[in-house]
Design an enzyme around this catalytic site. Structure first.
Site, PDB file in Angstrom:
ATOM      1  CE1 TYR A  66      -9.335  -4.140 -67.034  1.00  0.00           C
ATOM      2  CE2 TYR A  66      -8.716  -3.129 -64.948  1.00  0.00           C
ATOM      3  CZ  TYR A  66      -9.435  -3.104 -66.130  1.00  0.00           C
ATOM      4  OH  TYR A  66     -10.249  -2.035 -66.410  1.00  0.00           O
ATOM      5  NE  ARG A  93     -13.819 -10.123 -64.308  1.00  0.00           N
ATOM      6  CZ  ARG A  93     -14.234 -10.176 -65.580  1.00  0.00           C
ATOM      7  NH1 ARG A  93     -14.424  -9.100 -66.282  1.00  0.00           N
ATOM      8  NH2 ARG A  93     -14.451 -11.329 -66.151  1.00  0.00           N
TER       9      ARG A  93
END
Ligand code: NAD
Length: 256
Positions: free
Chosen positions: A156, A197
């Site tokens: 990410y 997440r």
């Protein structure tokens, strides 16, 4: 009136959820006609309908930012209808939790394709029209993970550092074309993205508390707080701002 986008045409990718959805509502409230672009057409239609029922102007379009022909088609549709796009918000993005041990090459490629190539593809499709009109504002959603490293977010952060770099290079290359390019760098914002997440942690409630505490002000941000900054960067009030990475992280990175 400050931050007035009356008569402007805007397009928001990832507009069907979270920060993108809030940005669609905020830009529409400021007077823009907003194209809600998302790979999930149902969600995009829901957001566009909510804007219209509140008296604003909006249309949904199915766009997968990783598919060049989708991006070109979006540019053709907007140009055919309005001859221009004033504001492009490249917000669509996906996440991944893991160190290099938990990250496959395929994970890295997947994140890169959406988070970086997606911004590249949409910008490539719309920037010729902006250059021709000598006007346009582009706002990319990067992340605080594009400014500082975050533990367990290898793929990410790699992609979000790239979004900051892409933003700065576009800003330099097109400053004299009348186009401003900036990005926002949010800390943790409570959206479906973050909720997803959290499910990846063994104890999601403990992870929530830990995520909230990462911000110096002790809570996550709201999608509306990020949307307000996107509106600012898109507006004429930000006419002297280009190539900026605006940190909106509740003080997360203030001590770094
Ligand atoms: P979200 O998951 O709530 O919404 C993302 C939207 O993007 C969804 O509607 C999804 O369908 C769409 N999307 C995903 N891939 C797409 C594709 N290939 N083409 C078109 N649409 C696509 O996420 P969010 O939290 O609102 O995140 C939005 C952006 O903000 C992302 O770029 C994310 O990296 C960034 N960001 C989020 C946070 C956070 O804490 N939520 C923090 C920093 C940065």
């Amino acid at each position: 009136m400050p931050f007035d986008l009356s008569g402007r045409i805007a397009l928001v990718t990832g507009g069907a959820s979270g920060i993108g959805e809030a940005t669609c509502y905020t830009l529409a409230s400021a007077g823009a006609l907003v194209y809600v672009a998302d790979r999930e057409l149902d969600g995009a239609e829901r957001v566009a309908a909510a804007i219209r029922s509140a008296g604003g102007q909006s249309a949904a379009m199915r766009v997968d930012v990783t598919v060049e022909s989708d991006c070109a088609e979006a540019a053709d549709t907007v140009t055919a209808a309005h001859k221009r796009l004033d504001v492009l918000v490249n917000n669509a993005g996906i996440g991944h939790v893991g160190t290099i041990h938990q990250t496959t090459g395929a994970d890295l490629d997947r994140l890169y394709t959406v988070n970086v190539r997606g911004v590249f593809n949409m910008t490539k499709a719309f920037i010729p029209g902006m250059i021709a009109r000598h006007a346009g504002a582009i706002v990319n959603t990067a992340s605080i993970g594009g400014i500082i490293g975050i533990k367990d977010r290898l793929a990410y952060c790699t992609t979000k550092f790239a979004v900051v770099g892409l933003t700065k290079c576009l800003a330099l290359d097109h400053a004299m074309d009348g186009i401003r390019v900036n990005c926002v760098c949010p800390g943790r914002v409570e959206t479906p993205f973050v909720k997803q997440r959290l499910k990846e942690y063994p104890d999601p409630e403990a992870a929530y508390r830990e995520m909230a505490a990462t911000q110096a002000i002790g809570r996550m941000g709201t999608p509306e707080e990020i949307a307000a900054s996107i509106l600012y960067l898109a507006s004429d009030e930000a006419a002297f701002i280009t190539g900026s990475a605006l940190i909106i992280d509740g003080g997360w990175s203030a001590g770094t």
